[in-house]
Design a protein around this motif. Structure first.
Motif, PDB file in Angstrom:
ATOM      1  N   TRP A 160     -32.369  -6.457  39.610  1.00  0.00           N
ATOM      2  CA  TRP A 160     -32.087  -7.059  40.915  1.00  0.00           C
ATOM      3  C   TRP A 160     -31.858  -8.552  40.771  1.00  0.00           C
ATOM      4  O   TRP A 160     -30.915  -9.118  41.349  1.00  0.00           O
ATOM      5  N   PHE A 161     -32.712  -9.231  39.998  1.00  0.00           N
ATOM      6  CA  PHE A 161     -32.602 -10.677  39.834  1.00  0.00           C
ATOM      7  C   PHE A 161     -31.250 -11.052  39.228  1.00  0.00           C
ATOM      8  O   PHE A 161     -30.550 -11.945  39.722  1.00  0.00           O
ATOM      9  N   ALA A 162     -30.853 -10.351  38.154  1.00  0.00           N
ATOM     10  CA  ALA A 162     -29.591 -10.661  37.480  1.00  0.00           C
ATOM     11  C   ALA A 162     -28.389 -10.351  38.366  1.00  0.00           C
ATOM     12  O   ALA A 162     -27.450 -11.150  38.476  1.00  0.00           O
ATOM     13  N   SER A 163     -28.395  -9.166  39.019  1.00  0.00           N
ATOM     14  CA  SER A 163     -27.244  -8.785  39.845  1.00  0.00           C
ATOM     15  C   SER A 163     -27.120  -9.687  41.070  1.00  0.00           C
ATOM     16  O   SER A 163     -26.007 -10.038  41.485  1.00  0.00           O
ATOM     17  N   THR A 164     -28.243 -10.089  41.653  1.00  0.00           N
ATOM     18  CA  THR A 164     -28.207 -10.975  42.812  1.00  0.00           C
ATOM     19  C   THR A 164     -27.711 -12.353  42.416  1.00  0.00           C
ATOM     20  O   THR A 164     -26.937 -12.988  43.146  1.00  0.00           O
ATOM     21  N   THR A 165     -28.134 -12.832  41.254  1.00  0.00           N
ATOM     22  CA  THR A 165     -27.672 -14.139  40.775  1.00  0.00           C
ATOM     23  C   THR A 165     -26.163 -14.148  40.576  1.00  0.00           C
ATOM     24  O   THR A 165     -25.466 -15.071  41.030  1.00  0.00           O
ATOM     25  N   VAL A 166     -25.639 -13.117  39.925  1.00  0.00           N
ATOM     26  CA  VAL A 166     -24.195 -13.051  39.674  1.00  0.00           C
ATOM     27  C   VAL A 166     -23.426 -12.909  40.988  1.00  0.00           C
ATOM     28  O   VAL A 166     -22.423 -13.611  41.233  1.00  0.00           O
ATOM     29  N   LEU A 167     -23.871 -12.000  41.850  1.00  0.00           N
ATOM     30  CA  LEU A 167     -23.173 -11.770  43.120  1.00  0.00           C
ATOM     31  C   LEU A 167     -23.142 -13.041  43.967  1.00  0.00           C
ATOM     32  O   LEU A 167     -22.092 -13.444  44.474  1.00  0.00           O
ATOM     33  N   ASN A 168     -24.303 -13.681  44.131  1.00  0.00           N
ATOM     34  CA  ASN A 168     -24.366 -14.862  44.988  1.00  0.00           C
ATOM     35  C   ASN A 168     -23.616 -16.048  44.386  1.00  0.00           C
ATOM     36  O   ASN A 168     -23.066 -16.874  45.120  1.00  0.00           O
ATOM     37  N   ALA A 169     -23.610 -16.147  43.044  1.00  0.00           N
ATOM     38  CA  ALA A 169     -22.845 -17.218  42.411  1.00  0.00           C
ATOM     39  C   ALA A 169     -21.352 -17.051  42.677  1.00  0.00           C
ATOM     40  O   ALA A 169     -20.634 -18.025  42.919  1.00  0.00           O
ATOM     41  N   LEU A 170     -20.855 -15.804  42.645  1.00  0.00           N
ATOM     42  CA  LEU A 170     -19.456 -15.546  42.968  1.00  0.00           C
ATOM     43  C   LEU A 170     -19.168 -15.819  44.438  1.00  0.00           C
ATOM     44  O   LEU A 170     -18.116 -16.358  44.794  1.00  0.00           O
ATOM     45  N   THR A 171     -20.115 -15.445  45.293  1.00  0.00           N
ATOM     46  CA  THR A 171     -19.903 -15.566  46.728  1.00  0.00           C
ATOM     47  C   THR A 171     -19.937 -17.009  47.191  1.00  0.00           C
ATOM     48  O   THR A 171     -19.140 -17.420  48.039  1.00  0.00           O
ATOM     49  N   VAL A 172     -20.866 -17.799  46.647  1.00  0.00           N
ATOM     50  CA  VAL A 172     -21.048 -19.147  47.167  1.00  0.00           C
ATOM     51  C   VAL A 172     -19.801 -19.997  46.961  1.00  0.00           C
ATOM     52  O   VAL A 172     -19.522 -20.899  47.755  1.00  0.00           O
ATOM     53  N   VAL A 173     -18.992 -19.710  45.935  1.00  0.00           N
ATOM     54  CA  VAL A 173     -17.815 -20.545  45.693  1.00  0.00           C
ATOM     55  C   VAL A 173     -16.675 -20.240  46.654  1.00  0.00           C
ATOM     56  O   VAL A 173     -15.746 -21.052  46.792  1.00  0.00           O
ATOM     57  N   ILE A 174     -16.701 -19.066  47.324  1.00  0.00           N
ATOM     58  CA  ILE A 174     -15.657 -18.767  48.309  1.00  0.00           C
ATOM     59  C   ILE A 174     -16.231 -18.702  49.717  1.00  0.00           C
ATOM     60  O   ILE A 174     -15.529 -18.350  50.658  1.00  0.00           O
ATOM     61  N   MET A 183     -20.009 -10.991  52.869  1.00  0.00           N
ATOM     62  CA  MET A 183     -19.052 -12.048  52.552  1.00  0.00           C
ATOM     63  C   MET A 183     -18.589 -11.949  51.107  1.00  0.00           C
ATOM     64  O   MET A 183     -17.457 -12.328  50.778  1.00  0.00           O
ATOM     65  N   ALA A 184     -19.442 -11.417  50.238  1.00  0.00           N
ATOM     66  CA  ALA A 184     -19.073 -11.259  48.829  1.00  0.00           C
ATOM     67  C   ALA A 184     -17.853 -10.359  48.662  1.00  0.00           C
ATOM     68  O   ALA A 184     -17.130 -10.463  47.661  1.00  0.00           O
ATOM     69  N   LEU A 217     -15.122 -10.518  50.021  1.00  0.00           N
ATOM     70  CA  LEU A 217     -13.865 -11.269  50.087  1.00  0.00           C
ATOM     71  C   LEU A 217     -13.451 -11.831  48.725  1.00  0.00           C
ATOM     72  O   LEU A 217     -12.353 -12.364  48.591  1.00  0.00           O
ATOM     73  N   VAL A 218     -14.338 -11.724  47.721  1.00  0.00           N
ATOM     74  CA  VAL A 218     -14.049 -12.324  46.421  1.00  0.00           C
ATOM     75  C   VAL A 218     -12.763 -11.774  45.797  1.00  0.00           C
ATOM     76  O   VAL A 218     -11.894 -12.550  45.365  1.00  0.00           O
ATOM     77  N   PRO A 219     -12.559 -10.435  45.698  1.00  0.00           N
ATOM     78  CA  PRO A 219     -11.301  -9.957  45.097  1.00  0.00           C
ATOM     79  C   PRO A 219     -10.068 -10.403  45.875  1.00  0.00           C
ATOM     80  O   PRO A 219      -9.086 -10.853  45.277  1.00  0.00           O
ATOM     81  N   MET A 220     -10.119 -10.283  47.206  1.00  0.00           N
ATOM     82  CA  MET A 220      -8.952 -10.635  48.024  1.00  0.00           C
ATOM     83  C   MET A 220      -8.561 -12.093  47.820  1.00  0.00           C
ATOM     84  O   MET A 220      -7.367 -12.414  47.714  1.00  0.00           O
ATOM     85  N   LEU A 221      -9.549 -12.980  47.739  1.00  0.00           N
ATOM     86  CA  LEU A 221      -9.244 -14.403  47.639  1.00  0.00           C
ATOM     87  C   LEU A 221      -9.080 -14.864  46.195  1.00  0.00           C
ATOM     88  O   LEU A 221      -7.995 -15.308  45.791  1.00  0.00           O
ATOM     89  N   LEU A 222     -10.121 -14.736  45.386  1.00  0.00           N
ATOM     90  CA  LEU A 222     -10.064 -15.293  44.033  1.00  0.00           C
ATOM     91  C   LEU A 222      -9.092 -14.531  43.135  1.00  0.00           C
ATOM     92  O   LEU A 222      -8.256 -15.133  42.457  1.00  0.00           O
ATOM     93  N   LEU A 273     -19.367  -4.507  45.575  1.00  0.00           N
ATOM     94  CA  LEU A 273     -18.289  -5.322  45.018  1.00  0.00           C
ATOM     95  C   LEU A 273     -17.581  -4.600  43.882  1.00  0.00           C
ATOM     96  O   LEU A 273     -16.349  -4.700  43.741  1.00  0.00           O
ATOM     97  N   VAL A 274     -18.320  -3.854  43.068  1.00  0.00           N
ATOM     98  CA  VAL A 274     -17.703  -3.071  41.990  1.00  0.00           C
ATOM     99  C   VAL A 274     -16.766  -2.018  42.579  1.00  0.00           C
ATOM    100  O   VAL A 274     -15.634  -1.818  42.109  1.00  0.00           O
ATOM    101  N   VAL A 275     -17.225  -1.320  43.620  1.00  0.00           N
ATOM    102  CA  VAL A 275     -16.377  -0.320  44.295  1.00  0.00           C
ATOM    103  C   VAL A 275     -15.161  -1.002  44.912  1.00  0.00           C
ATOM    104  O   VAL A 275     -14.025  -0.502  44.819  1.00  0.00           O
ATOM    105  N   ASN A 276     -15.385  -2.130  45.558  1.00  0.00           N
ATOM    106  CA  ASN A 276     -14.308  -2.918  46.166  1.00  0.00           C
ATOM    107  C   ASN A 276     -13.224  -3.226  45.143  1.00  0.00           C
ATOM    108  O   ASN A 276     -12.028  -2.975  45.374  1.00  0.00           O
ATOM    109  N   LEU A 277     -13.626  -3.747  43.994  1.00  0.00           N
ATOM    110  CA  LEU A 277     -12.671  -4.122  42.956  1.00  0.00           C
ATOM    111  C   LEU A 277     -11.936  -2.906  42.410  1.00  0.00           C
ATOM    112  O   LEU A 277     -10.713  -2.940  42.198  1.00  0.00           O
ATOM    113  N   ALA A 278     -12.668  -1.804  42.209  1.00  0.00           N
ATOM    114  CA  ALA A 278     -12.039  -0.586  41.686  1.00  0.00           C
ATOM    115  C   ALA A 278     -10.986  -0.057  42.663  1.00  0.00           C
ATOM    116  O   ALA A 278      -9.877   0.335  42.255  1.00  0.00           O
TER     117      ALA A 278
END
Length: 498
Positions: free
Chosen positions: A235-249, A399-400, A402-407, A452-457
């Motif tokens: 949970w800690f690792a996945s939340t860190t990665v997800l939120n790091a991607l989200t915060v930039v967009i 909000m996460a 939106l990462v594929p659509m935007l970035l 987000l993985v499903v979204n990207l796929a």
């Protein structure tokens, strides 16, 4: 609070009394330097959660709260690359937010409007949470003299008062005052509380190790059936990665990017911002210290752990200073949330209405939406406080999506409109289903990351086998983002307009 409004209004002095069009109001005329960008973006990240939620999590669960420091620092590192890309893309095409970028990238104004509506749904809970946070702080530090109802209204009135007039520039100026108070008060509390109650940090940690060892390791206190047992390493690792991607967009982060004078200001800012995160350890540790001083608070009351120490040990004038710092930590991010919602609607939704498409009328429409958005959050705080709070559970994870659509869309022409929309719909639907059925985390992983993985796929699959894009003959350099370094080569493109 009077000084806050005055400072926010003074921000437009010498700039036509608040004139200058939507770009001046919403992104500060793209003229903010490193210092203003630093305090503004630090202000967005350092909200009332930092005083209330971080201390409450530290008090209730312990180590899992450290994910906040992890994801913000990783997000700043990612922002070193993403921030200049988005800044340059917006500057080249005269854009003022993520909805503008989406509409321009895919050539679909309706898509920008749809993203604006979706983002508003996810941002409104944050406005309510800041109103609630400031209300709780003001009531607590005035020893109950100011009731919650009035404190909520003060939060709304103060924020709306300067953001409507001075926009992003006013928020940046107020952030300077906020940062002075936050750094001063938290620096003092970091030294004072351990010495006052325990004789120093050594004694505090000795007691934590001896009496509360669960608070110092993942998954923290409360592990087990029905507890926080799933807040472990995955949970800690996945939340860190997800939120790091989200915060930039995140729309408010992008507003900070677009206010910069140049790309180098953003790069310097990305290197400086992690230093601000050191302050986040203070409320987390003091929340754990409160375990031995004010035992008893549970549930939502645990969020007052830090202020229980402050009120218990400091004179009234010092309590007031800490309270003002915490209140400003609500006002600054709330101002940017309201500003972003107004800009998105004025630029991407109301602009589709004939006669509202440009000029001063578009700015006035955006300012009107700011007042409406704040008023809606205020009314919901009074009459249905749990409605938006429940929605906030899914806000960041939603909000996460939106990462594929935007970035991805800004660096890969092969992502089609159908693919981006299909992926977004699949991701938002899945994350809502998981969160609202109590399945977050899912198999120990953050539900937003799974979505987000499903979204990207889905986005990649539909883009590859779905309908081809038609009617968009623009060259790649018009559609895609580029590295804004002088003389840099364009971003490599995979796939053509089809």
């Amino acid at each position: 609070m009077v000084a806050t409004v005055a400072l926010g209004l003074l921000a437009v002095r010498g700039r036509g009394g608040g004139g200058g069009g939507l770009a001046e109001w919403s992104v500060g005329g793209r003229s903010l330097g490193t210092v203003f960008i630093w305090v503004l973006m630090a202000g967005e990240g350092y909200t009332s959660f930092s005083y209330l939620g971080a201390a409450g999590w530290g008090y209730s669960y312990g180590a899992p709260v450290m994910y906040v420091v992890a994801y913000m620092t990783c997000g700043y590192a990612l922002g070193y690359v993403v921030g200049p890309l988005l800044w340059d893309y917006a500057r080249r095409h005269g854009l003022v937010g993520i909805t503008d970028m989406v509409a321009h990238r895919y050539g679909r104004p309706w898509l920008g409007a749809g993203v604006a509506v979706l983002a508003t749904v996810f941002l409104l809970p944050y406005i309510q949470l800041q109103i609630t946070g400031m209300g709780v702080v003001v009531t607590t530090v005035t020893y109950g003299a100011v009731p919650l109802g009035w404190a909520y209204f003060v939060a709304f009135a103060v924020t709306t008062g300067f953001v409507v007039v001075s926009g992003l520039r006013g928020s940046a100026w107020v952030s300077v005052l906020k940062d002075v108070l936050v750094i001063g008060t938290l620096g003092f509390l970091a030294v004072y509380v351990p010495l006052h109650y325990f004789g120093g940090y050594g004694e505090l940690f000795d007691r934590l190790v001896a009496e509360r060892p669960q608070w110092l390791t993942l998954p923290g206190h409360g592990a087990g059936p029905g507890g926080r047992g799933e807040l472990g390493t995955a949970w800690f690792a996945s939340t860190t990665v997800l939120n790091a991607l989200t915060v930039v967009i995140f729309p408010t982060t992008v507003a900070g990017y677009l206010g910069a004078r140049d790309a180098d200001a953003l790069r310097r800012n990305a290197m400086l911002l992690p230093a601000y995160n050191v302050l986040l350890f203070v409320p987390m540790l003091l929340g754990m210290a409160a375990l031995f001083v004010v035992p008893g608070p549970a549930g939502a009351d645990s969020n007052l752990a830090l202020f229980a120490l402050v009120v218990d040990s400091l004179p009234a004038w010092a309590v007031g200073l800490v309270g003002v710092a915490a209140a400003l930590s609500s006002i600054v991010p709330m101002a940017v949330f309201m500003l972003v919602i107004g800009t998105m609607w004025g630029r991407s939704v109301l602009s589709l209405v004939p006669g509202w498409g440009a000029g001063e009328r578009q700015k006035r429409a955006s300012q009107t939406v700011v007042v409406i958005a704040g008023a809606v959050a205020l009314v919901m705080t009074y009459v249905a406080p749990n409605t938006l709070v429940r929605l906030s559970l899914v806000s960041y994870e939603g909000m996460a999506q939106l990462v594929p659509m935007l970035l991805l869309g800004l660096v890969w022409r092969g992502l089609t409109t159908a693919g981006a929309v299909s992926g977004l719909a699949a991701g938002v639907t899945l994350v809502c289903a998981l969160v609202f059925t109590g399945n977050d985390p899912v198999w120990g992983v953050n539900a937003g990351m799974a979505a987000l993985v499903v979204n990207l796929a889905v986005a990649l699959t539909v883009s590859r086998i779905g309908p081809r894009e038609s009617g968009d003959g623009r060259p790649d350099e018009e559609v895609l983002a580029r590295d804004p370094l002088p003389g840099a080569a364009p971003v490599p493109v995979v796939g053509g307009p089809g």
